[in-house]
Design an enzyme around this catalytic site. Structure first.
Site, PDB file in Angstrom:
ATOM      1  N   LYS A  51       0.847  -1.202   0.000  1.00 20.76           N
ATOM      2  CA  LYS A  51       0.000   0.000   0.000  1.00 20.76           C
ATOM      3  C   LYS A  51       0.882   1.251   0.000  1.00 20.76           C
ATOM      4  O   LYS A  51       1.943   1.269   0.646  1.00 20.76           O
ATOM      5  CB  LYS A  51      -0.904  -0.031   1.241  1.00 20.76           C
ATOM      6  CG  LYS A  51      -1.966   1.047   1.274  1.00 20.76           C
ATOM      7  CD  LYS A  51      -2.887   0.854   2.481  1.00 20.76           C
ATOM      8  CE  LYS A  51      -3.957   1.926   2.579  1.00 20.76           C
ATOM      9  NZ  LYS A  51      -4.864   1.738   3.729  1.00 20.76           N
ATOM     10  N   SER A 126      -9.767   1.872   2.666  1.00 23.60           N
ATOM     11  CA  SER A 126      -8.883   2.590   1.797  1.00 23.60           C
ATOM     12  C   SER A 126      -7.848   1.728   1.067  1.00 23.60           C
ATOM     13  O   SER A 126      -7.266   2.182   0.096  1.00 23.60           O
ATOM     14  CB  SER A 126      -8.134   3.658   2.612  1.00 23.60           C
ATOM     15  OG  SER A 126      -7.336   3.043   3.604  1.00 23.60           O
ATOM     16  N   SER A 150     -10.022  -0.577   6.846  1.00 20.28           N
ATOM     17  CA  SER A 150      -9.441  -0.452   5.506  1.00 20.28           C
ATOM     18  C   SER A 150      -8.738  -1.682   4.948  1.00 20.28           C
ATOM     19  O   SER A 150      -8.366  -1.697   3.778  1.00 20.28           O
ATOM     20  CB  SER A 150      -8.466   0.716   5.471  1.00 20.28           C
ATOM     21  OG  SER A 150      -9.187   1.906   5.315  1.00 20.28           O
TER      22      SER A 150
HETATM   23  N1  GLN Z   1     -13.399   4.185   6.214  1.00 22.21           N
HETATM   24  C1  GLN Z   1     -12.686   4.493   7.405  1.00 22.21           C
HETATM   25  C2  GLN Z   1     -12.224   5.945   7.374  1.00 22.21           C
HETATM   26  O1  GLN Z   1     -12.462   6.570   6.412  1.00 22.21           O
HETATM   27  C3  GLN Z   1     -11.542   3.554   7.605  1.00 22.21           C
HETATM   28  C4  GLN Z   1     -10.292   3.961   6.954  1.00 22.21           C
HETATM   29  C5  GLN Z   1      -9.121   3.105   7.314  1.00 22.21           C
HETATM   30  O2  GLN Z   1      -9.245   2.058   7.957  1.00 22.21           O
HETATM   31  N2  GLN Z   1      -7.953   3.581   6.953  1.00 22.21           N
HETATM   32  O3  GLN Z   1     -11.638   6.436   8.287  1.00 22.21           O
END
Ligand code: GLN
Length: 446
Positions: A51, A126, A150
């Site tokens: 990532k 994400s 995410s």
């Molecule tokens: N959707 C969640 C957020 O926007 C989780 C994001 C994540 O785990 N990085 O914060």
């Protein structure tokens, strides 16, 4: 694509051939799962997709943000060093929501990633690039990061396995911080055994991360045991916000587990809306502080035509950050500001403690908790959700981060070709039990 287990049996030439095939497939792919770093010198190590928020020495690491364009990582994150010691090599930088804030991968400065199961649908986020690469057959396995879901949600939307380790289990040294008390790096893989393999490779104590747990490194792969009979807590009330396809898949999973000799308990959980509120206060507060370092002086891109220092900050940050990141910085600064700190931030920390306590109480009576990963299958790019609707999508994943617990997401069913994932949530540092039950369920569903 071969699995990691299969790839580990290859010799030097075999790995080189595999890398060449991978490169050709990536070139031919229209998923936009990768955003760079597709050349690699470590020819005899097995390629793992990374990532875009994990530092790999010499790579341009941008977190999907314009503000970090041109930033070259000067060192390896500890997980990258660990991978290399275990015969793996970073290969390919995967797309993500800007600074890991989001659930669709559409907020990346590189444009959206497509879901390989249905290209009209989001891959989740994400870590959508990592999940789409694995599910789309253009990565053997990948690393993602999970602050509020995410890893698990994109794994669920794309139909692969994703593990969010216990907070402190995997070093965060070299992971660009979004919300430091919630972030955790973990594997996204084709199956549960690979997940155990990759988890073992990256996990372990690291003195470079002050929140790293000083415990023996796990050997979950060697110890995998799909025969254990477990006590599993279910949360029927938790499900009232889920689509019927998700509710059906949940019931189906419960039935299978109970037919296979596991004991099922019904439990109750705090209203999920408290989790959303606490999460979005805490993560935005931490993000507003963490992202203060991107000021045009120290990292990445700087705005041009500047007449003074104030303008440097203002223009660099206005031009460099996207809308969602700006929204969260504003929200975070607000909840931390004097006069609101007690009402929002301190209150959220108290709620966080209550949530952690509730999980702890439930897990005193059972080995794992079964829950859906998301209230729906992958939605379409056109769904046009408001920021709040988007935040509400995280109801099943964020509690786990607030409590610092491990959880594994596994595909169990599908609806019109779109995968449905369920997650097992475990006791702190008991990833073994999660991998054991996930392997058992994976074998049963084959
Ligand atoms: N959707 C969640 C957020 O926007 C989780 C994001 C994540 O785990 N990085 O914060």
């Amino acid at each position: 694509m071969p699995t990691l287990q299969e790839a580990l049996k290859l010799d030097k030439d075999g790995i080189q051939a595999l890398k060449n095939t991978l490169k050709e497939k990536i070139k031919a792919s229209d998923l936009n799962a990768y955003v760079g770093a597709l050349e690699d010198a470590d020819t005899d190590l097995i390629p793992i997709a990374i990532k875009d928020n994990i530092n790999v020495k010499g790579w341009e690491i941008t977190c999907g943000s314009k503000i970090l364009e041109g930033y070259i990582a000067p060192y390896n994150a500890s997980v990258i060093e660990n991978l290399k010691h275990k015969g793996f090599a970073p290969f390919g930088r995967t797309n993500m929501d800007e600074f890991a804030m989001g659930s669709t991968t559409a907020s990346s400065c590189y444009g959206k990633t497509l879901n390989p199961r249905n290209k009209e649908r989001v891959p989740g986020g994400s870590s959508g690039g990592s999940a789409a690469a694995v599910a789309g057959g253009i990565a053997l396995a990948a690393l993602g990061s999970d602050t509020g879901g995410s890893i698990r949600q994109p794994a669920s939307f794309c139909g692969c396995v994703g593990l969010k380790p216990t907070y402190g289990r995997v070093s965060r040294y070299g992971l660009v911080a979004y919300s430091s008390s919630l972030d955790q790096i973990g594997p996204i893989t084709q199956n549960v055994s690979d997940c155990a393999l990759l988890f073992d490779a990256i996990a372990g104590y690291d003195r470079m991360d002050s929140t790293s747990a000083n415990l023996e490194s796990p050997s979950t792969f060697e110890d995998l045991n799909a025969k254990r009979k477990l006590k599993i807590a279910i949360l029927p009330e938790f499900l009232k916000n889920a689509d019927s396809s998700i509710q059906n898949a949940y019931q189906k999973t419960i039935d299978i587990l109970s037919q296979n000799g596991h004991t099922i308990f019904e439990k109750q959980m705090l209203d999920t809306s408290y989790m959303i509120a606490a999460y979005y206060v805490i993560c935005t507060a931490e993000a507003s502080s963490n992202l203060a370092r991107f000021d045009g002086v120290r990292y990445g891109k700087r705005a041009e035509n500047l007449s003074n220092l104030k303008e440097l900050y203002l223009k660099t940050r206005s031009q460099g950050f996207g809308d969602e990141v700006k929204r969260r910085i504003l929200l975070g600064s607000f909840v931390l500001s004097s006069g609101y700190y007690d009402a929002y931030y301190i209150k959220a920390q108290k709620v966080r403690t209550l949530i952690a306590r509730q999980y702890e109480e439930i897990l005193q009576d059972c080995d794992v908790i079964l829950s859906p990963v998301a209230p729906s299958v992958a939605f379409s790019f056109e769904a046009c959700k408001t920021p709040l609707q988007m935040y509400l999508e995280d109801i099943y994943t964020i509690g786990v981060n607030l409590a610092g617990l491990p959880a594994i997401s596994l595909p169990v069913d599908s609806d019109e070709g779109l995968p449905i994932g369920m997650q097992f949530i475990g006791k702190a540092f008991d990833e073994q039990t999660l991998l054991d039950i996930a392997l058992h369920l994976e074998n049963t569903l084959k």
